[in-house]
Design a protein around this motif. Sequence first.
Motif, PDB file in Angstrom:
ATOM      1  N   PHE A 193      17.744   2.045  -5.612  1.00 48.76           N
ATOM      2  CA  PHE A 193      18.491   3.298  -5.512  1.00 48.76           C
ATOM      3  C   PHE A 193      18.067   4.200  -4.355  1.00 48.76           C
ATOM      4  N   PHE A 194      16.778   4.519  -4.267  1.00 50.95           N
ATOM      5  CA  PHE A 194      16.344   5.573  -3.360  1.00 50.95           C
ATOM      6  C   PHE A 194      16.024   5.094  -1.946  1.00 50.95           C
ATOM      7  N   HIS A 195      15.427   3.929  -1.816  1.00 47.08           N
ATOM      8  CA  HIS A 195      15.060   3.350  -0.532  1.00 47.08           C
ATOM      9  C   HIS A 195      14.120   4.255   0.273  1.00 47.08           C
ATOM     10  N   ALA A 196      13.202   4.886  -0.425  1.00 47.98           N
ATOM     11  CA  ALA A 196      12.235   5.749   0.253  1.00 47.98           C
ATOM     12  C   ALA A 196      11.254   4.899   1.047  1.00 47.98           C
ATOM     13  N   GLN A 197      10.889   5.412   2.181  1.00 48.71           N
ATOM     14  CA  GLN A 197       9.879   4.764   3.002  1.00 48.71           C
ATOM     15  C   GLN A 197       8.942   5.859   3.484  1.00 48.71           C
ATOM     16  N   GLY A 198       7.830   5.454   3.945  1.00 47.90           N
ATOM     17  CA  GLY A 198       6.920   6.435   4.507  1.00 47.90           C
ATOM     18  C   GLY A 198       5.581   6.433   3.826  1.00 47.90           C
ATOM     19  N   GLU A 199       4.697   7.173   4.450  1.00 47.07           N
ATOM     20  CA  GLU A 199       3.310   7.207   4.025  1.00 47.07           C
ATOM     21  C   GLU A 199       3.137   7.889   2.667  1.00 47.07           C
ATOM     22  N   GLY A 200       3.919   8.919   2.401  1.00 45.33           N
ATOM     23  CA  GLY A 200       3.801   9.638   1.127  1.00 45.33           C
ATOM     24  C   GLY A 200       4.109   8.757  -0.064  1.00 45.33           C
ATOM     25  N   TYR A 201       5.167   7.969   0.046  1.00 41.64           N
ATOM     26  CA  TYR A 201       5.550   7.059  -1.045  1.00 41.64           C
ATOM     27  C   TYR A 201       4.463   6.009  -1.266  1.00 41.64           C
ATOM     28  N   VAL A 202       3.976   5.421  -0.196  1.00 38.99           N
ATOM     29  CA  VAL A 202       2.952   4.383  -0.295  1.00 38.99           C
ATOM     30  C   VAL A 202       1.666   4.952  -0.900  1.00 38.99           C
ATOM     31  N   LYS A 203       1.262   6.145  -0.478  1.00 38.22           N
ATOM     32  CA  LYS A 203       0.053   6.775  -1.022  1.00 38.22           C
ATOM     33  C   LYS A 203       0.200   7.061  -2.513  1.00 38.22           C
ATOM     34  N   ALA A 204       1.368   7.533  -2.918  1.00 37.92           N
ATOM     35  CA  ALA A 204       1.602   7.839  -4.332  1.00 37.92           C
ATOM     36  C   ALA A 204       1.502   6.581  -5.185  1.00 37.92           C
ATOM     37  N   ILE A 205       2.098   5.495  -4.723  1.00 41.39           N
ATOM     38  CA  ILE A 205       2.043   4.236  -5.466  1.00 41.39           C
ATOM     39  C   ILE A 205       0.597   3.731  -5.543  1.00 41.39           C
ATOM     40  N   LYS A 206      -0.151   3.853  -4.457  1.00 44.98           N
ATOM     41  CA  LYS A 206      -1.552   3.409  -4.451  1.00 44.98           C
ATOM     42  C   LYS A 206      -2.387   4.213  -5.449  1.00 44.98           C
ATOM     43  N   LYS A 207      -2.166   5.524  -5.507  1.00 46.39           N
ATOM     44  CA  LYS A 207      -2.902   6.356  -6.459  1.00 46.39           C
ATOM     45  C   LYS A 207      -2.540   5.994  -7.896  1.00 46.39           C
ATOM     46  N   LEU A 208      -1.259   5.747  -8.130  1.00 44.77           N
ATOM     47  CA  LEU A 208      -0.833   5.366  -9.479  1.00 44.77           C
ATOM     48  C   LEU A 208      -1.412   4.010  -9.880  1.00 44.77           C
ATOM     49  N   ARG A 209      -1.485   3.081  -8.939  1.00 49.40           N
ATOM     50  CA  ARG A 209      -2.093   1.782  -9.244  1.00 49.40           C
ATOM     51  C   ARG A 209      -3.580   1.917  -9.527  1.00 49.40           C
ATOM     52  N   ALA A 210      -4.226   2.839  -8.852  1.00 48.33           N
ATOM     53  CA  ALA A 210      -5.665   3.031  -9.050  1.00 48.33           C
ATOM     54  C   ALA A 210      -5.981   3.541 -10.454  1.00 48.33           C
ATOM     55  N   VAL A 211      -5.077   4.321 -11.048  1.00 45.20           N
ATOM     56  CA  VAL A 211      -5.339   4.858 -12.387  1.00 45.20           C
ATOM     57  C   VAL A 211      -4.785   3.960 -13.493  1.00 45.20           C
ATOM     58  N   HIS A 212      -4.091   2.895 -13.128  1.00 39.93           N
ATOM     59  CA  HIS A 212      -3.459   2.013 -14.115  1.00 39.93           C
ATOM     60  C   HIS A 212      -4.476   1.420 -15.093  1.00 39.93           C
ATOM     61  N   LYS A 213      -5.528   0.835 -14.590  1.00 36.92           N
ATOM     62  CA  LYS A 213      -6.517   0.180 -15.456  1.00 36.92           C
ATOM     63  C   LYS A 213      -7.275   1.170 -16.347  1.00 36.92           C
ATOM     64  N   PRO A 214      -7.791   2.261 -15.805  1.00 35.93           N
ATOM     65  CA  PRO A 214      -8.491   3.199 -16.694  1.00 35.93           C
ATOM     66  C   PRO A 214      -7.569   3.812 -17.751  1.00 35.93           C
ATOM     67  N   LEU A 215      -6.313   4.051 -17.392  1.00 30.98           N
ATOM     68  CA  LEU A 215      -5.387   4.630 -18.366  1.00 30.98           C
ATOM     69  C   LEU A 215      -5.141   3.688 -19.538  1.00 30.98           C
ATOM     70  N   GLY A 216      -5.181   2.381 -19.291  1.00 36.97           N
ATOM     71  CA  GLY A 216      -5.014   1.429 -20.392  1.00 36.97           C
ATOM     72  C   GLY A 216      -6.061   1.632 -21.468  1.00 36.97           C
ATOM     73  N   GLY A 217      -7.301   1.782 -21.069  1.00 38.83           N
ATOM     74  CA  GLY A 217      -8.379   2.033 -22.031  1.00 38.83           C
ATOM     75  C   GLY A 217      -8.250   3.376 -22.713  1.00 38.83           C
ATOM     76  N   VAL A 218      -7.886   4.391 -21.951  1.00 41.62           N
ATOM     77  CA  VAL A 218      -7.719   5.737 -22.517  1.00 41.62           C
ATOM     78  C   VAL A 218      -6.595   5.735 -23.557  1.00 41.62           C
ATOM     79  N   ILE A 219      -5.497   5.054 -23.243  1.00 45.73           N
ATOM     80  CA  ILE A 219      -4.372   4.989 -24.175  1.00 45.73           C
ATOM     81  C   ILE A 219      -4.778   4.322 -25.478  1.00 45.73           C
ATOM     82  N   LEU A 220      -5.542   3.241 -25.397  1.00 46.08           N
ATOM     83  CA  LEU A 220      -5.989   2.571 -26.624  1.00 46.08           C
ATOM     84  C   LEU A 220      -6.860   3.484 -27.478  1.00 46.08           C
ATOM     85  N   ILE A 221      -7.772   4.200 -26.857  1.00 45.64           N
ATOM     86  CA  ILE A 221      -8.656   5.096 -27.603  1.00 45.64           C
ATOM     87  C   ILE A 221      -7.858   6.232 -28.240  1.00 45.64           C
ATOM     88  N   ILE A 222      -6.969   6.843 -27.467  1.00 47.05           N
ATOM     89  CA  ILE A 222      -6.153   7.930 -28.009  1.00 47.05           C
ATOM     90  C   ILE A 222      -5.263   7.423 -29.138  1.00 47.05           C
TER      91      ILE A 222
END
Length: 131
Positions: A30-59
Amino acid sequence: MMYVFLGWLNVALFAVMTAPLWLRFLNTHFFHAQGEGYVKAIKKLRAVHKPLGGVILIIAIVHGYLALGGLRLHTGTLLLIVTAVTAGLGLSFFIFKKKALFVWHRWMALVVVCFVLLHLIWPGAVYYLLP
């Protein structure tokens, strides 16, 4: 009512945790966004993916204990089980780097979404399905 807050917190954390997947899908189709901001946001979200899995289980465990007063069969219990299986598959993929584990991890994430919807829409479904 703390269990209500924890339940909705888990829904929000699950949305953040799965954001790299659905944002990439939305961007591709749909959006076809490109650029450094989009890539940085996805990288940050991927970085928190694994720790959030553990947090979600505990909560989820605390949420279920506060809501039910202990461990009982409930749609939330089933949701916790499929979430733990999904996390286990993700961890196994991280350790063994087998593509099949990653594919199963993604399919189980879809199962988790289905169980989240069941749990939100019809939390007592287990009591109607079992004699």
